[in-house]
Write a protein that holds these residues in place. Sequence first.
Motif, short mmCIF file in Angstrom:
data_model
loop_
_atom_site.label_atom_id
_atom_site.label_comp_id
_atom_site.label_asym_id
_atom_site.label_seq_id
_atom_site.Cartn_x
_atom_site.Cartn_y
_atom_site.Cartn_z
N SER A 1 -37.99 -19.73 66.13
CA SER A 1 -39.01 -20.55 66.79
C SER A 1 -40.16 -20.80 65.83
O SER A 1 -40.63 -19.88 65.16
CB SER A 1 -39.55 -19.87 68.05
N VAL B 1 -43.85 -21.84 66.02
CA VAL B 1 -44.88 -21.92 67.06
C VAL B 1 -46.22 -22.26 66.42
O VAL B 1 -46.59 -21.70 65.39
CB VAL B 1 -45.01 -20.56 67.79
N THR C 1 -42.21 -25.16 69.43
CA THR C 1 -42.87 -25.03 70.74
C THR C 1 -44.32 -24.56 70.59
O THR C 1 -44.71 -24.00 69.57
CB THR C 1 -42.08 -24.05 71.64
N ALA D 1 -40.89 -18.46 73.22
CA ALA D 1 -40.31 -18.14 71.90
C ALA D 1 -39.89 -16.67 71.85
O ALA D 1 -38.85 -16.32 71.31
CB ALA D 1 -41.32 -18.43 70.79
N SER E 1 -35.86 -16.22 70.73
CA SER E 1 -35.62 -16.27 69.28
C SER E 1 -35.20 -14.97 68.64
O SER E 1 -35.47 -13.89 69.14
CB SER E 1 -36.87 -16.75 68.53
N ILE F 1 -39.65 -15.44 64.74
CA ILE F 1 -40.73 -16.37 65.09
C ILE F 1 -41.55 -16.66 63.83
O ILE F 1 -41.89 -15.74 63.08
CB ILE F 1 -41.64 -15.79 66.19
#
Length: 264
Positions: A40, A42, A208, A214, A218, A221
């Motif tokens: 992810s 972020v 995201t 997340a 995931s 991250i």
Amino acid sequence: MVILEVENLTKIYVVGLLRKKEILAVNNISFRVSEKEFISLVGESGSGKTTTARMILRLLKPTSGSIRFQGRDVWSLKKMEDLKWYWRQVHGIFQDPFASYNPLYRIDRVLNQVFNLIGDIGADRESLIREALKEVGLRPDEVLGRYPHELSGGQRQRIMVARCYLLKPRLILADEPVSMIDASTRAGVLNLFSRLRDEYGTSVIFITHDLGLAYYVSDRIMIMYRGEIVEEGSPEEVMENPQHPYTRKLREDVPLLYRKWSGF
Ligand SMILES: Nc1ncnc2c1ncn2[C@@H]1O[C@H](COP(=O)(O)OP(=O)(O)OP(=O)(O)O)[C@@H](O)[C@H]1O
Ligand SMILES: [Mg+2]
């Protein structure tokens, strides 16, 4: 096995006609993606996530740096057959799915286009399309004859995911792919990514704003802040022991309910 290597990737946008101004959207980022990995990305609005995804998808030329997929330099691919190969393997699902549809094509045609990339598979295309639509929770008879503008935002997003399901790419770049989908269907769509991973070894870069989401989906991250990756680690590391002040702030924004469930 590593499938994607991003090295020192930078994007500077130049805006303005008379008085030019430079915007450093992505600043010298490097990372690798392995087979079957669910990562992810972020970060807050404007941190450079979409810019990164568009460069990897070969839609936006980097200012500097390199992107290699399965050892091949993505920006050196020039021939149509090489590009088709790349877009068959690396597929994007965009934040605003409306922008990625031809408004004059009905959904059946949109989905049939996928076979231009896959080539002749000798199977019944229509039943494959119907199966993919059901996988994302849509009724084929309801959507196939419609134009993109006749669908809701969430339905359009799900059509993009259905395309992905038909393609079975090696890497999915999903830019806020579930932002317009209600919570109950959202889990189903994310599950679909996991199934592609388990069955076909697909890797996912999931973009995201939602650190809580997340955390659940995931393997790793990466936190992006003002064009840089300021922190990366396993979901537990990032949530339980955030290093960067921005990550700490993001964590505080995760709804309390999530935190109670997960104990952080
Ligand atoms: N085509 C463009 N021309 C000029 N500047 C741009 C362009 N696209 C994006 N930017 C700028 O680059 C920076 C990064 O934008 P980007 O779209 O990558 O952010 P993002 O992390 O995807 O944000 P969001 O979460 O809102 O989608 C922002 O400052 C944005 O204003
Ligand atoms: Mg974006």
